[in-house]
Design an enzyme around this catalytic site. Structure first.
Site, mmCIF file in Angstrom:
data_model
loop_
_atom_site.group_PDB
_atom_site.id
_atom_site.type_symbol
_atom_site.label_atom_id
_atom_site.label_comp_id
_atom_site.label_asym_id
_atom_site.label_seq_id
_atom_site.Cartn_x
_atom_site.Cartn_y
_atom_site.Cartn_z
ATOM 1 N N GLY A 39 0.818 -1.201 0.000
ATOM 2 C CA GLY A 39 0.000 0.000 0.000
ATOM 3 C C GLY A 39 0.856 1.256 0.000
ATOM 4 O O GLY A 39 0.492 2.269 -0.610
ATOM 5 N N THR A 40 2.001 1.179 0.676
ATOM 6 C CA THR A 40 2.912 2.326 0.717
ATOM 7 C C THR A 40 3.455 2.635 -0.674
ATOM 8 O O THR A 40 3.487 3.795 -1.104
ATOM 9 C CB THR A 40 4.074 2.045 1.690
ATOM 10 O OG1 THR A 40 3.544 1.924 3.016
ATOM 11 C CG2 THR A 40 5.103 3.158 1.662
ATOM 12 N N GLN A 95 -8.327 2.257 4.611
ATOM 13 C CA GLN A 95 -9.209 1.849 5.713
ATOM 14 C C GLN A 95 -10.655 1.649 5.269
ATOM 15 O O GLN A 95 -11.482 1.192 6.062
ATOM 16 C CB GLN A 95 -9.148 2.881 6.846
ATOM 17 C CG GLN A 95 -7.819 2.964 7.555
ATOM 18 C CD GLN A 95 -7.429 1.665 8.255
ATOM 19 O OE1 GLN A 95 -8.263 0.839 8.612
ATOM 20 N NE2 GLN A 95 -6.129 1.460 8.438
ATOM 21 N N CYS A 144 2.364 4.133 12.063
ATOM 22 C CA CYS A 144 3.537 4.002 11.189
ATOM 23 C C CYS A 144 4.702 4.879 11.618
ATOM 24 O O CYS A 144 5.723 4.911 10.953
ATOM 25 C CB CYS A 144 3.138 4.303 9.750
ATOM 26 S SG CYS A 144 2.000 3.075 9.089
ATOM 27 N N SER A 197 -4.678 -1.295 0.389
ATOM 28 C CA SER A 197 -3.666 -2.231 0.873
ATOM 29 C C SER A 197 -4.349 -3.511 1.334
ATOM 30 O O SER A 197 -5.238 -3.476 2.187
ATOM 31 C CB SER A 197 -2.897 -1.594 2.041
ATOM 32 O OG SER A 197 -1.871 -2.438 2.484
ATOM 33 N N ALA A 198 -3.942 -4.645 0.774
ATOM 34 C CA ALA A 198 -4.671 -5.898 0.981
ATOM 35 C C ALA A 198 -4.712 -6.360 2.429
ATOM 36 O O ALA A 198 -5.712 -6.921 2.880
ATOM 37 C CB ALA A 198 -4.063 -6.995 0.105
ATOM 38 N N HIS A 199 -3.634 -6.132 3.183
ATOM 39 C CA HIS A 199 -3.643 -6.679 4.541
ATOM 40 C C HIS A 199 -4.552 -5.899 5.496
ATOM 41 O O HIS A 199 -4.762 -6.311 6.630
ATOM 42 C CB HIS A 199 -2.227 -6.821 5.105
ATOM 43 C CG HIS A 199 -1.503 -5.551 5.385
ATOM 44 N ND1 HIS A 199 -0.515 -5.455 6.345
ATOM 45 C CD2 HIS A 199 -1.612 -4.328 4.848
ATOM 46 C CE1 HIS A 199 -0.046 -4.222 6.373
ATOM 47 N NE2 HIS A 199 -0.691 -3.531 5.470
#
Length: 383
Positions: free
Chosen positions: A73-74, A182, A325, A199-201
């Site tokens: 995602g970053t 989110q 983060c 972001s998948a996780h």
């Protein structure tokens, strides 16, 4: 005998969805070849990649050729910002963003400024909601190449007025990038954006898969060295088994999203009410109504955040504090600072599909005593 652990940090990473695990294992057998080649194994890998892209696009409400998979995602966020700016560098060099963007977006903004660009941060109110008047003024300034707005705060859960912000951008022809990490797989996506990342996780997929969606007609230019893969939007071979698992789990999460949102919002309401009532000198932050269904943040006066996290961890509770983060820097959260709210003893609780009512009850039962104990150790008594 110690109690079983309770994981309450889904906003960082949700436990892997069973569908993701099944898809990942199956794709390890069929998805190891390079989908860019022409032989049988490669064609099978290409079929898996195309199907994953189609499924992801369907959930996001976009065309398949607008979707690319990235290593995180970053990486997707960096590409969204830097690519959006590069694509419109003839228009100007100003990036407009909210003061509460994820650190990945802010780091990309810093890189842009270091290269001679301009970044304008737009403030939020005490609930963490964007100042739309200031936003409209900022995007109307000459030389604005791109605007960036998170769909909902990853720290306090406040949902942002994306549709209104997008309308202000559209009035002056400025593309809007939204960080939807989110929101995707949990709540309906807002309209009006030009570039989106996820972001998948965060939705129960495996770590190491990001999504970058760039609408047709948007001027976006890859900031990375040239690579023919993923429509030239991100370099390198994708981790195909992980991508397949991400797409499968996104479909599953999206199918259950409405029911899960209702269930988790009721549990979050309970946390908001009970923490405020049962822990002295606490501030529950974020919008009480316009918020994500699974996330709640509160700050406890006279308590060190790191000490509180360790104390909760010893009792089996996994939660975050401040900015997830940037916690290693021990700096106060930039989001809480921008909101002007208490950042001492900050705890972010975020729920997921495996969170039970009993988990939340146990947390609420033990929290007041843990906070009282830490305050006593620090010499703060009689509250």
């Amino acid at each position: 005998m110690s109690a079983s652990p309770v994981y309450l940090d889904a906003a960082t990473a949700a436990p892997m969805h069973p569908v993701a695990r099944q898809a990942l294992l199956a794709a390890l057998d069929d998805g190891w070849a390079d989908p860019g080649k022409l032989y049988t194994q490669a064609r099978r890998a290409r079929q898996l990649l195309d199907a994953a892209r189609e499924a992801t696009a369907l959930t996001l409400g976009v065309r398949a050729d607008e979707v690319s998979f990235t290593p995180s995602g970053t990486t997707a966020a960096h590409g969204a910002v830097l690519g959006g700016l590069a694509g419109r560098r003839r228009v100007g060099s100003t990036l407009v963003h909210s003061a509460i963007e994820h650190s990945a977006v802010l780091h990309a903004a810093e890189r842009h400024v270091d290269a001679g660009g301009i970044a304008t941060a737009v403030p939020v109110d005490r609930l963490g909601r964007l100042d739309l008047t200031a936003w409209s003024t900022a995007v109307r300034a000459p030389g604005v190449a791109l605007a960036a707005l998170i769909t909902a705060s990853h720290e306090v859960g406040t949902v942002q007025p994306v549709a209104e912000a997008a309308a202000a951008c559209a009035d002056v022809g400025v593309p809007l990038y939204v960080d939807a990490a989110q929101s995707v797989g949990r709540v309906p996506l807002p309209a009006g954006w030009s570039v989106l990342t996820a972001s998948a996780h965060k939705w129960g997929g495996p770590p190491g898969v990001g999504v970058l969606a760039v609408r047709k007609g948007v001027r976006w230019e890859s900031p990375w060295p040239a690579d023919e893969r993923e429509s030239g939007r991100t370099p390198g071979v994708v981790n195909l088994p992980a991508v397949v698992a991400a797409a499968a789990s996104l479909r599953a999460a999206a199918a259950d999203a409405a029911a899960e949102a209702t269930r988790l919002a009721a549990l979050v309401d309970r946390v908001r009410e009970r923490v405020a009532a049962e822990v002295p000198d606490v501030e529950v932050v974020g919008d009480p109504v316009l918020r994500l269904p699974h996330l709640v943040t509160f700050s406890c006066l006279y308590v060190d955040g790191e000490a509180l996290l360790h104390a909760l961890d010893r009792r089996g509770f996994a939660v975050s504090s401040g900015s997830s983060c940037t916690s290693s820097t021990l700096r106060p959260s930039h989001v809480l600072e921008a909101m002007g709210v208490l950042s001492h003893g900050n705890v972010r609780v975020s729920l997921h599909r495996e969170t039970t009512e009993a988990d939340v009850e146990r947390f609420l039962t033990e929290l007041p005593g843990i906070v009282t104990g830490l305050r006593a150790e620090a010499g703060v008594v009689g509250l």
